[in-house]
Design a protein around this motif. Sequence first.
Motif, PDB file in Angstrom:
ATOM      1  N   ASP A   1       1.370   6.080   8.511  1.00 13.14           N
ATOM      2  CA  ASP A   1      -0.070   6.346   8.389  1.00 13.14           C
ATOM      3  C   ASP A   1      -0.357   7.836   8.236  1.00 13.14           C
ATOM      4  OD1 ASP A   1      -0.699   3.665   8.523  1.00 13.14           O
ATOM      5  OD2 ASP A   1      -1.034   3.680  10.684  1.00 13.14           O
TER       6      ASP A   1
ATOM      7  N   ARG B   1       0.848  -1.193   0.000  1.00 13.12           N
ATOM      8  CA  ARG B   1       0.000   0.000   0.000  1.00 13.12           C
ATOM      9  C   ARG B   1       0.880   1.238   0.000  1.00 13.12           C
ATOM     10  NH1 ARG B   1      -2.930   3.319   3.912  1.00 13.12           N
ATOM     11  NH2 ARG B   1      -2.050   2.156   5.667  1.00 13.12           N
TER      12      ARG B   1
ATOM     13  N   VAL C   1       1.588   4.457   1.305  1.00 17.29           N
ATOM     14  CA  VAL C   1       1.153   5.181   2.501  1.00 17.29           C
ATOM     15  C   VAL C   1       1.480   6.669   2.434  1.00 17.29           C
ATOM     16  CG1 VAL C   1       1.267   3.142   3.979  1.00 17.29           C
ATOM     17  CG2 VAL C   1       3.303   4.581   3.723  1.00 17.29           C
TER      18      VAL C   1
END
Length: 221
Positions: free
Chosen positions: A164, A98, A100
């Motif tokens: 994140d 992913r 991020v």
Amino acid sequence: MLFRSSALAISASNPDILYAGTGNSDLSFTSRTGVGVLKSVDGGKTWSLLPETRFKGGRITKIAIDDRNVNRVYVTVADHPTAAPGVYRTTDGGLTWRNVLDPTKMFLADGTPLGSGANLGSVTDLIIDRLSFNNQNIFVFLGNVGLRAESDAGGVWKSPNHGDTWFQMAGGADPSIPNNTLPTGTTVGNVSIAMPTLRQGDEEIIYAFISNPIPFNSTFD
């Protein structure tokens, strides 16, 4: 299969596990895009090409393996013909990835979010703060190295949660940090970083090497 290697990482907790990145992130006439990321689980005797399509055709600048979680790996991509550059994170040993580096979760020094669709420039380096709790602090570096259109997001960015969310580290933004003259914006070119990894307390020390920007689509011999 011929390709240009650009990054290599060895797991500190399991030296049999290695990752190799491909694709040059420079503008020389011999520079080439990459075939992706390769992984070895037998100390480099054999390698397999990971199926992640967002690495194929890209220019990979850094691979970092979390020494407390061998399945957590970060790959930085400076440029790609169809996908966004960014920080790609896996938590399952490379099976899924992913990006991020999400502009909606990136905040300037004044707290303003970059916002969706912001041009990030090229990701030139990444480092894990191995003295932070659970290796949660990571630093990423964005610069204008000629591979993408000029970006005002250049500079040093810190994540306190494995990627994140991100916060820009701008010179003078925090009065408690003496002699902080870190540049940001379009004046930032290639950025490289280093920091201590052994003694508790040394996590406050960071070294950054920042070059001048390179105009978009320039070429060099």
